[in-house]
Design a protein around this motif. Structure first.
Motif, PDB file in Angstrom:
ATOM      1  N   PRO A   6       0.835  -1.202   0.000  1.00  0.00           N
ATOM      2  CA  PRO A   6       0.000   0.000   0.000  1.00  0.00           C
ATOM      3  C   PRO A   6       0.871   1.253   0.000  1.00  0.00           C
ATOM      4  O   PRO A   6       1.829   1.353   0.761  1.00  0.00           O
ATOM      5  CB  PRO A   6      -0.808  -0.100   1.287  1.00  0.00           C
ATOM      6  N   SER A   7       0.533   2.205  -0.828  1.00  0.00           N
ATOM      7  CA  SER A   7       1.328   3.430  -0.915  1.00  0.00           C
ATOM      8  C   SER A   7       1.323   4.196   0.410  1.00  0.00           C
ATOM      9  O   SER A   7       2.265   4.925   0.713  1.00  0.00           O
ATOM     10  CB  SER A   7       0.825   4.310  -2.050  1.00  0.00           C
ATOM     11  N   GLU A   8       0.273   4.006   1.218  1.00  0.00           N
ATOM     12  CA  GLU A   8       0.211   4.681   2.520  1.00  0.00           C
ATOM     13  C   GLU A   8       1.351   4.221   3.423  1.00  0.00           C
ATOM     14  O   GLU A   8       1.939   5.014   4.158  1.00  0.00           O
ATOM     15  CB  GLU A   8      -1.128   4.417   3.218  1.00  0.00           C
ATOM     16  N   LYS A   9       1.678   2.926   3.376  1.00  0.00           N
ATOM     17  CA  LYS A   9       2.756   2.401   4.213  1.00  0.00           C
ATOM     18  C   LYS A   9       4.099   2.995   3.795  1.00  0.00           C
ATOM     19  O   LYS A   9       4.932   3.325   4.637  1.00  0.00           O
ATOM     20  CB  LYS A   9       2.821   0.874   4.121  1.00  0.00           C
ATOM     21  N   ILE A  10       4.292   3.111   2.499  1.00  0.00           N
ATOM     22  CA  ILE A  10       5.544   3.691   2.002  1.00  0.00           C
ATOM     23  C   ILE A  10       5.651   5.138   2.461  1.00  0.00           C
ATOM     24  O   ILE A  10       6.695   5.571   2.963  1.00  0.00           O
ATOM     25  CB  ILE A  10       5.608   3.599   0.466  1.00  0.00           C
ATOM     26  N   ALA A  11       4.582   5.884   2.318  1.00  0.00           N
ATOM     27  CA  ALA A  11       4.581   7.291   2.723  1.00  0.00           C
ATOM     28  C   ALA A  11       4.840   7.422   4.222  1.00  0.00           C
ATOM     29  O   ALA A  11       5.597   8.303   4.659  1.00  0.00           O
ATOM     30  CB  ALA A  11       3.255   7.938   2.343  1.00  0.00           C
ATOM     31  N   GLU A  12       4.230   6.560   5.036  1.00  0.00           N
ATOM     32  CA  GLU A  12       4.440   6.606   6.490  1.00  0.00           C
ATOM     33  C   GLU A  12       5.906   6.375   6.849  1.00  0.00           C
ATOM     34  O   GLU A  12       6.457   7.062   7.704  1.00  0.00           O
ATOM     35  CB  GLU A  12       3.571   5.562   7.176  1.00  0.00           C
ATOM     36  N   LYS A  13       6.533   5.404   6.192  1.00  0.00           N
ATOM     37  CA  LYS A  13       7.942   5.101   6.472  1.00  0.00           C
ATOM     38  C   LYS A  13       8.834   6.280   6.106  1.00  0.00           C
ATOM     39  O   LYS A  13       9.744   6.641   6.852  1.00  0.00           O
ATOM     40  CB  LYS A  13       8.394   3.848   5.707  1.00  0.00           C
ATOM     41  N   PHE A  14       8.578   6.872   4.944  1.00  0.00           N
ATOM     42  CA  PHE A  14       9.367   8.034   4.541  1.00  0.00           C
ATOM     43  C   PHE A  14       9.199   9.176   5.533  1.00  0.00           C
ATOM     44  O   PHE A  14      10.177   9.790   5.963  1.00  0.00           O
ATOM     45  CB  PHE A  14       8.964   8.519   3.141  1.00  0.00           C
ATOM     46  N   LEU A  15       7.960   9.462   5.902  1.00  0.00           N
ATOM     47  CA  LEU A  15       7.704  10.562   6.823  1.00  0.00           C
ATOM     48  C   LEU A  15       8.351  10.331   8.186  1.00  0.00           C
ATOM     49  O   LEU A  15       8.963  11.237   8.749  1.00  0.00           O
ATOM     50  CB  LEU A  15       6.204  10.787   6.986  1.00  0.00           C
ATOM     51  N   SER A  16       8.213   9.113   8.713  1.00  0.00           N
ATOM     52  CA  SER A  16       8.792   8.840  10.032  1.00  0.00           C
ATOM     53  C   SER A  16      10.318   8.941   9.978  1.00  0.00           C
ATOM     54  O   SER A  16      10.936   9.446  10.919  1.00  0.00           O
ATOM     55  CB  SER A  16       8.364   7.465  10.539  1.00  0.00           C
TER      56      SER A  16
END
Length: 91
Positions: free
Chosen positions: A76-86
Motif C-alpha cells: 500500500p502506498s500509505e505504508k511507504i509514505a508513512e515510512k518516509f515521513l517517520s
C-alpha cells in the motif's frame, strides 16, 4: 561526402594525447583508488534492519520471494509514505 575534414585529424590527435597515462617504474599504469562513501542517514537505516541470519527474517524473505514470483506482492502506498515521513521526521 568529404572523407578528409581538416578538423577531424586535430580532434583525433587531441583525443589520443589524453589517453596517454603516466607509467610507473614497474611499467604499470598508475590507477586511482575506488572509494565508497556511505552517508550517516544510510548508516542509521542499516542499524534499524533486522539480523539477516535470524529465522524470522529468513521466513519473511522467503514469503516475499514467493509473492513476488507469483505476482501477488502489493505494498500500500500509505505504508511507504508513512515510512518516509517517520524517517525524515526523526532526522
Amino acid at each position: 561526402m568529404r572523407i578528409h575534414e581538416p578538423n577531424r585529424i586535430g580532434m583525433m590527435n587531441a583525443y589520443n594525447k589524453t589517453g596517454n597515462a603516466q607509467v610507473g617504474k614497474a611499467g604499470k599504469i598508475a590507477m586511482g583508488k575506488d572509494e565508497v562513501n556511505i552517508s550517516p542517514e544510510a548508516m542509521e537505516m542499516l542499524k534499524q534492519v533486522e539480523d539477516p541470519d535470524s529465522p524470522q527474517r529468513r521466513e519473511k524473505v522467503d514469503l516475499l520471494k514467493k509473492q513476488v514470483e507469483e505476482g501477488t506482492y502489493r505494498v500500500p502506498s500509505e505504508k511507504i509514505a508513512e515510512k518516509f515521513l517517520s524517517f525524515w521526521k526523526n532526522r
